[in-house]
Design an enzyme around this catalytic site. Sequence first.
Site, PDB file in Angstrom:
ATOM      1  N   GLU A  34       0.862  -1.173   0.000  1.00  0.00           N
ATOM      2  CA  GLU A  34       0.000   0.000   0.000  1.00  0.00           C
ATOM      3  C   GLU A  34       0.905   1.232   0.000  1.00  0.00           C
ATOM      4  OE1 GLU A  34      -3.441  -0.231   2.828  1.00  0.00           O
ATOM      5  OE2 GLU A  34      -2.408  -2.061   3.452  1.00  0.00           O
ATOM      6  N   ARG A 259       5.366 -12.838   9.898  1.00  0.00           N
ATOM      7  CA  ARG A 259       6.022 -11.574   9.575  1.00  0.00           C
ATOM      8  C   ARG A 259       7.343 -11.474  10.342  1.00  0.00           C
ATOM      9  NH1 ARG A 259       2.900  -6.542  12.195  1.00  0.00           N
ATOM     10  NH2 ARG A 259       4.881  -5.570  11.652  1.00  0.00           N
ATOM     11  N   LYS A 269       3.913   0.887  10.015  1.00  0.00           N
ATOM     12  CA  LYS A 269       4.085   2.087   9.205  1.00  0.00           C
ATOM     13  C   LYS A 269       3.430   3.302   9.858  1.00  0.00           C
ATOM     14  CE  LYS A 269       2.832   0.402   5.090  1.00  0.00           C
ATOM     15  NZ  LYS A 269       2.533   0.391   3.634  1.00  0.00           N
TER      16      LYS A 269
END
Length: 550
Positions: A34, A259, A269
């Site tokens: 994104e 992850r 983020k």
Amino acid sequence: MNDKPISSNFIRNIVIADLESGKHKEIITRFPPEPNGYLHIGHAKSITLNFELADEFNGRTHLRFDDTNPTKEEVEYVESIKEDVKWLGFQWEALYFASDYFEEMYNRAVLLIKKEKAYVCDLSVDEIRQYRGTLTEPGKESPYRNRTIEENLDLFERMRKGEFKDGEKVLRAKIDMTSPNVNMRDPVIYRISHTSHHNTGDKWCIYPMYSFAHPLEDAIEGITHSICTLEFEDQRPLYDWFVRECEMEHQPQQIEFARLNLTNTVMSKRKLKKFVDENIVDGWDDPRMPTISGLRRKGYTPDAIKSFCRAIGVAKNNSVVDEQMLEHFVREDLKLKVPRVMAVIRPLKVVITNYLEGQVEWLDAENNSENPELGERKIPFSREIYIESDDFMEEPPKKYFRLFPGNEVRLKNAYFIKCNEVIKDDQGNVVELRCTYDPETKSGTGFTGRKVKGTIHWVEASNAMPAEIRLYEPLILDDEEEEGDTFLDNVNPNSLEILQGYVEPNMKEAMPQDKFQFFRHGYFNVDTKYTTKDRLVFNRIVSLKSSFKI
């Protein structure tokens, strides 16, 4: 298949089985960020996995921007992401944007309405949350759930035309409000947002939700293996539902893996953006940030990052990796590649009283004792030099082998010197040492006389290059990520130390991103942001040693 060795993991085994069974003839993966921030080291793991997996089996990898939320997305992020992927050494087969498929997605949403699988809902965000239920209690149906097909089609078209305000209506999938999986309880698939989009301008005022758009993008592009992190595991039934009910021709397979989590490192983020917005760091590329651009500016190399990503492997369970493991691979990558030079970061002046005043002697020094191919260089020596202030103690403890009054040490690549006098300022601080040298002890002349236990580095004063030295410590003091903004309480106030030192004169031609090993201090990189023709700035990449063992 390519001959490139890649360690086995459960995703790779799935791919091998799919090829052997004939389920797929070609492997197509994708990296789908994104564009709402800069990529970080966690994304590097995903990039490496997706690109190298496809490459091993002669497949393809797409770079696709999931740009479905224009309120948080910027062209700056798009360009930085492309730069990071290229810098890591990967080249995408095709470049796509979710916004390329907005018309297709709209048509598939219309299809869901016609199949009575979607409806326009007037509940507010808070009301939808209340109706959704909990993990132990089922949700309840929206009062707008049973609108007719005709009414839903009309309202959805009017949503597209901009007749309603933000938040006034949404389009929801009609699935099951009693499902034990809360993701299946009539999720929102379109919302109204009168916001200009970086790619489509003002063409749209309704935007698909990520959970609806993402599986359709994969299906449209023919992705075979949609690899994502474990937080999307509970959304896999919804992913499959959208692909099936939207009657997509291709059925991608979603596979989840753990992850990357690093000690003393924030990987959100949103939180990284907070560091930038609060001026805790000087931008997304601050060397204290775990962003790829930050690691690049600090001096990390693509090969080191990729080696690290391969070494940590692909697992099904979340864990935390010690950041020293990443630093280990940086050292391993740099140790034979970069020259080893002398730099004094906390200088103390030394005057060699028996050396001829005004004379400058040029001595030979090898650039890397472990790699002769890097050759040799000339370094100046004269009456005045700088040494490290912590290489001298007026009253040393036992087994201190560096310089102190009456003691003799070797200057690396030069001579023995002996401290005879200590000069102090009015506050009692040591500001200068008076020493003598032994001209018979010159390095490289085969001197076999007396021995000394200490060797220290130095820089000749008249030719030395002034340099700003930046030393870094972890930005976060605690491994645990706090909720809300309380994580800011864990910011390390000593994460950056700026020193004014000196380096060898041969480094005056150093360019941004040039890397060196400074004796005893670690590996350093010429900073890309603050270095100018009149200012030389070095970032410490990593120290020379760590306690981490592979």
